[in-house]
Design a protein around this motif. Structure first.
Motif, PDB file in Angstrom:
ATOM      1  N   GLY A 223      19.036  67.955  25.951  1.00  0.00           N
ATOM      2  CA  GLY A 223      19.195  67.173  27.166  1.00  0.00           C
ATOM      3  C   GLY A 223      18.904  67.976  28.423  1.00  0.00           C
ATOM      4  N   GLN A 224      19.336  69.236  28.444  1.00  0.00           N
ATOM      5  CA  GLN A 224      19.060  70.093  29.603  1.00  0.00           C
ATOM      6  C   GLN A 224      17.570  70.367  29.740  1.00  0.00           C
ATOM      7  N   ARG A 225      16.856  70.465  28.622  1.00  0.00           N
ATOM      8  CA  ARG A 225      15.399  70.647  28.680  1.00  0.00           C
ATOM      9  C   ARG A 225      14.734  69.423  29.299  1.00  0.00           C
ATOM     10  N   LYS A 226      15.248  68.240  28.977  1.00  0.00           N
ATOM     11  CA  LYS A 226      14.722  67.014  29.593  1.00  0.00           C
ATOM     12  C   LYS A 226      14.893  67.072  31.109  1.00  0.00           C
ATOM     13  N   LEU A 227      16.051  67.524  31.560  1.00  0.00           N
ATOM     14  CA  LEU A 227      16.302  67.613  33.003  1.00  0.00           C
ATOM     15  C   LEU A 227      15.416  68.672  33.648  1.00  0.00           C
ATOM     16  N   LEU A 228      15.169  69.776  32.944  1.00  0.00           N
ATOM     17  CA  LEU A 228      14.284  70.810  33.468  1.00  0.00           C
ATOM     18  C   LEU A 228      12.864  70.270  33.621  1.00  0.00           C
ATOM     19  N   GLU A 229      12.381  69.555  32.627  1.00  0.00           N
ATOM     20  CA  GLU A 229      11.037  68.978  32.728  1.00  0.00           C
ATOM     21  C   GLU A 229      10.965  67.988  33.889  1.00  0.00           C
ATOM     22  N   PHE A 230      12.023  67.232  34.083  1.00  0.00           N
ATOM     23  CA  PHE A 230      12.076  66.275  35.197  1.00  0.00           C
ATOM     24  C   PHE A 230      12.008  67.013  36.529  1.00  0.00           C
TER      25      PHE A 230
ATOM     26  N   TYR B  83      15.196  75.953  43.419  1.00  0.00           N
ATOM     27  CA  TYR B  83      16.648  75.893  43.255  1.00  0.00           C
ATOM     28  C   TYR B  83      17.187  74.520  43.663  1.00  0.00           C
ATOM     29  N   GLU B  84      16.643  73.946  44.742  1.00  0.00           N
ATOM     30  CA  GLU B  84      17.091  72.628  45.202  1.00  0.00           C
ATOM     31  C   GLU B  84      16.842  71.565  44.140  1.00  0.00           C
ATOM     32  N   LEU B  85      15.684  71.655  43.482  1.00  0.00           N
ATOM     33  CA  LEU B  85      15.367  70.664  42.459  1.00  0.00           C
ATOM     34  C   LEU B  85      16.271  70.835  41.237  1.00  0.00           C
ATOM     35  N   LEU B  86      16.555  72.084  40.873  1.00  0.00           N
ATOM     36  CA  LEU B  86      17.474  72.320  39.760  1.00  0.00           C
ATOM     37  C   LEU B  86      18.879  71.821  40.108  1.00  0.00           C
ATOM     38  N   GLU B  87      19.248  72.004  41.346  1.00  0.00           N
ATOM     39  CA  GLU B  87      20.544  71.502  41.788  1.00  0.00           C
ATOM     40  C   GLU B  87      20.557  69.982  41.774  1.00  0.00           C
ATOM     41  N   PHE B  88      19.439  69.383  42.157  1.00  0.00           N
ATOM     42  CA  PHE B  88      19.332  67.924  42.201  1.00  0.00           C
ATOM     43  C   PHE B  88      19.545  67.311  40.807  1.00  0.00           C
ATOM     44  N   VAL B  89      18.972  67.947  39.772  1.00  0.00           N
ATOM     45  CA  VAL B  89      19.122  67.404  38.416  1.00  0.00           C
ATOM     46  C   VAL B  89      20.367  67.933  37.713  1.00  0.00           C
ATOM     47  N   GLY B  90      21.089  68.861  38.361  1.00  0.00           N
ATOM     48  CA  GLY B  90      22.376  69.280  37.833  1.00  0.00           C
ATOM     49  C   GLY B  90      22.379  70.488  36.926  1.00  0.00           C
ATOM     50  N   ILE B  91      21.331  71.305  36.969  1.00  0.00           N
ATOM     51  CA  ILE B  91      21.319  72.494  36.099  1.00  0.00           C
ATOM     52  C   ILE B  91      21.040  73.774  36.885  1.00  0.00           C
TER      53      ILE B  91
ATOM     54  N   LEU C 256       8.338  64.807  23.740  1.00  0.00           N
ATOM     55  CA  LEU C 256       8.802  66.147  23.385  1.00  0.00           C
ATOM     56  C   LEU C 256       8.610  67.046  24.598  1.00  0.00           C
ATOM     57  N   THR C 257       9.679  67.693  25.021  1.00  0.00           N
ATOM     58  CA  THR C 257       9.632  68.473  26.255  1.00  0.00           C
ATOM     59  C   THR C 257       8.613  69.606  26.158  1.00  0.00           C
ATOM     60  N   ARG C 258       7.968  69.875  27.285  1.00  0.00           N
ATOM     61  CA  ARG C 258       6.973  70.946  27.366  1.00  0.00           C
ATOM     62  C   ARG C 258       7.448  71.969  28.388  1.00  0.00           C
ATOM     63  N   ILE C 259       8.072  73.017  27.892  1.00  0.00           N
ATOM     64  CA  ILE C 259       8.610  74.057  28.768  1.00  0.00           C
ATOM     65  C   ILE C 259       8.138  75.412  28.253  1.00  0.00           C
ATOM     66  N   PHE C 260       8.296  76.442  29.095  1.00  0.00           N
ATOM     67  CA  PHE C 260       8.038  77.824  28.699  1.00  0.00           C
ATOM     68  C   PHE C 260       9.367  78.419  28.249  1.00  0.00           C
ATOM     69  N   ALA C 261       9.570  78.467  26.925  1.00  0.00           N
ATOM     70  CA  ALA C 261      10.876  78.824  26.382  1.00  0.00           C
ATOM     71  C   ALA C 261      11.302  80.240  26.753  1.00  0.00           C
ATOM     72  N   ARG C 262      10.341  81.166  26.929  1.00  0.00           N
ATOM     73  CA  ARG C 262      10.695  82.567  27.195  1.00  0.00           C
ATOM     74  C   ARG C 262      10.881  82.857  28.679  1.00  0.00           C
TER      75      ARG C 262
ATOM     76  N   THR D 222      12.691  81.972  32.401  1.00  0.00           N
ATOM     77  CA  THR D 222      13.983  81.436  32.813  1.00  0.00           C
ATOM     78  C   THR D 222      13.804  80.001  33.291  1.00  0.00           C
ATOM     79  N   VAL D 223      14.909  79.328  33.461  1.00  0.00           N
ATOM     80  CA  VAL D 223      14.889  77.962  33.965  1.00  0.00           C
ATOM     81  C   VAL D 223      14.221  77.916  35.343  1.00  0.00           C
ATOM     82  N   ALA D 224      14.591  78.838  36.223  1.00  0.00           N
ATOM     83  CA  ALA D 224      14.003  78.865  37.565  1.00  0.00           C
ATOM     84  C   ALA D 224      12.510  79.169  37.513  1.00  0.00           C
ATOM     85  N   GLU D 225      12.109  80.075  36.633  1.00  0.00           N
ATOM     86  CA  GLU D 225      10.696  80.433  36.520  1.00  0.00           C
ATOM     87  C   GLU D 225       9.863  79.251  36.030  1.00  0.00           C
ATOM     88  N   ASN D 226      10.444  78.414  35.191  1.00  0.00           N
ATOM     89  CA  ASN D 226       9.732  77.219  34.740  1.00  0.00           C
ATOM     90  C   ASN D 226       9.394  76.310  35.916  1.00  0.00           C
ATOM     91  N   VAL D 227      10.328  76.153  36.825  1.00  0.00           N
ATOM     92  CA  VAL D 227      10.068  75.313  37.995  1.00  0.00           C
ATOM     93  C   VAL D 227       9.089  76.013  38.935  1.00  0.00           C
TER      94      VAL D 227
END
Length: 520
Positions: A150-157, A128-136, A87-93, A95-100
């Motif tokens: 699926g996008q959450r899985k890529l963000l965790e990756f 940003y490079e890592l987000l670009e690498f996984v495609g989001i 089960l993905t572990r992200i900070f839902a509130r 942004t995607v970039a802030e999570n990384v």
């Protein structure tokens, strides 16, 4: 290639359940190694032991030849072992970039800093490079909570890659992910592997595993069954037996017969079939999931009154999710569930329970520090009439002598099989019409498993309708009068238990490969 990660004779127990029993595993440096096995075989427990989230009872874990057994998660991570979770572990509130960016922070008060847009320009560029690498990368400014599963899985990756680990443990990375993103994920793993990264992948999607991995290790009941090339694993009779189970008759493989009577579902029907007159429970086009991802997709089937209906399917097919939807623990996004003709989807678990549906979950649910008697008596907590509760207790003691014989024993001191019997006894204190059983034999030895199945049959002969999810496929189907097979959240096979068990393509559902269309 030399072994980068080694697991030797590792054991791990939870009460009376042996999750790992002398487990062996080698992950060669620079390899992509798959780890597969039926539900309850110990895959995630092994991940937890390797990464320090669980303490092993015995054995050894080595990284580059040095022991890391029972090291803290932080130390294991600093040594170069990173992991993702089922089960993905992200900070839902955030942004995607802030999570990384969270993963890049090392200074005190990192979360407050991230919320202010902290992070050096190099850290932001790396994120940003890592987000670009996984495609989001195009979603960098979006709230992480708005992403698909699926996008959450890529963000965790992507967040895991920030630390640049030497070996990456991926726990069901393709679970619930659509085919396009699965292919994208596989390409990224291969690219990282060519750059020198080592992977250990737990995954129920067999096409993903067999097409990606150099070596596949198979676990069964906490032990290593075999390791080998994907084609050797796929053709090994013992691996299929591990997934399907030996059955209570002891037979290892069914003969193909009665194929034409098994309904093979390709695309879901536009209109669900009308309910049979004796249907106690009906699922009509049920679509449900978690965190924006649908696990069940247009599921339609019926549970006849007085029957044992067994639902089987490979890991991640949606079986437990389906049971949660029936018992009110999860509300469908689409479709409906009806019990005795009344719509129950949308009701609370308490309201569903009051209608006569009792759910015995997969995980042991007894209160360990309370006695057996106290646990069973709690099953009647909604029964106001004390005389009725006492009468039911006497009936339960007659059916399950352990309730009387071990009444004063702490529940936590019982074996796994004994705990399961007490859970069944507690369930009967509410006099349910429909009993939902989620993997009742998981983790039990053959003798305890046979006893549990015998008691399921006895409860059914007494007039209870049983909805059973069972990882021991042969035993479950031999026991059942009707059967449903789920694959990727959809109904793929229906029929009697024997018809489904005898279908020659049943193994393809567990080890990958297409199911041929059958004559209707």
């Amino acid at each position: 290639m030399s072994a980068l990660l080694e697991v030797s004779e590792v054991s791990k127990s939870f009460g009376g359940v042996h999750a790992l029993a002398g487990c062996e595993l080698e992950v060669a440096e620079g390899s992509i190694t798959g780890l597969i096995g039926p539900n309850g075989s110990g895959k995630t427990t092994l991940f937890n032991v390797v990464t320090g989230y669980e303490r092993a009872n015995g054995g050894e874990v080595r990284l580059n030849g040095a022991s890391i057994r029972n090291a803290s998660p932080g130390r294991v991570f600093r040594l170069g072992v990173g992991r993702t979770f089922q089960l993905t572990r992200i900070f839902a509130r955030l942004t995607v970039a802030e999570n990384v960016l969270v993963a890049t922070q090392r200074h005190e008060g990192w979360l407050r800093g991230v919320m202010r847009g902290a992070g050096s320009s190099s850290e932001r560029r790396r994120a940003y490079e890592l987000l670009e690498f996984v495609g989001i990368a195009h979603l960098a400014g979006e709230p992480a909570g708005s992403l698909s599963y699926g996008q959450r899985k890529l963000l965790e990756f992507a967040s895991l890659l920030v630390a640049d680990p030497t070996v990456l443990l991926l726990d069901e990375p393709a679970g619930g992910v659509n085919p396009t993103l699965i292919n994208q994920l596989a390409d990224r793993i291969r690219e990282l592997n060519r750059a020198g990264k080592t992977f250990l992948v737990v995954e129920h999607n067999m096409e993903f595993v067999m097409g990606l991995c150099d070596t596949v290790t198979v676990l069964d009941q906490g032990r290593t069954l075999m390791s080998g090339a994907p084609e050797d694993v796929r053709s090994h009779a013992g691996v299929l037996d591990a997934y399907l189970g030996a059955g209570e008759s002891g037979e290892s493989r069914p003969e193909a017969s009665a194929r034409s009577r098994v309904a093979i579902t390709g695309e879901p029907a536009d209109d669900p079939r009308p309910a049979a007159a004796d249907a106690l429970l009906e699922l009509r086009g049920v679509t449900a999931g978690y965190g924006g991802g649908d696990i069940l997709k247009d599921v339609t089937f019926e549970v006849p009154a007085g029957a044992i209906t067994c639902v089987v399917g490979p890991n991640g097919a949606g079986k437990s999710t389906m049971l949660k939807a029936v018992s009110g623990l999860l509300h469908p996004r689409l479709g409906e569930i009806r019990f005795r003709g009344e719509r129950t989807s949308g009701m609370t678990p308490g309201e569903v329970l009051a209608r006569g549906i009792s759910h015995v979950p997969q995980a042991h649910s007894l209160f360990a520090d309370m006695t057996v008697a106290e646990n069973v008596e709690m099953g009647a907590y909604t029964v106001d009439d004390k005389a009725v509760a006492r009468a039911r207790l006497r009936e339960v003691e007659e059916l399950f002598p352990i309730v009387r014989d071990r009444a004063d024993h702490k529940a936590g001191a019982l074996s796994g099989g004994q705990q399961r019997l007490v859970e069944l006894a507690r369930c009967l204190m509410l006099d349910p019409t429909l009993i939902i059983l989620d993997e009742p034999s998981m983790g039990l030895d053959p003798q305890a498993r046979a006893t549990v199945f015998e008691m399921v049959a006895v409860m059914n002969r007494q007039g209870r309708t049983i909805l059973l999810v069972e990882q021991n496929v042969r035993a479950g189907l031999e026991l059942s009068s009707t059967a449903v097979v789920l694959e990727n959240g959809r109904v793929r096979l229906t029929g009697t238990g024997r018809e489904v068990l005898d279908h020659p393509e049943i193994g393809a559902l567990y080890l990958g490969g297409a199911i041929e269309a059958a004559d209707r």
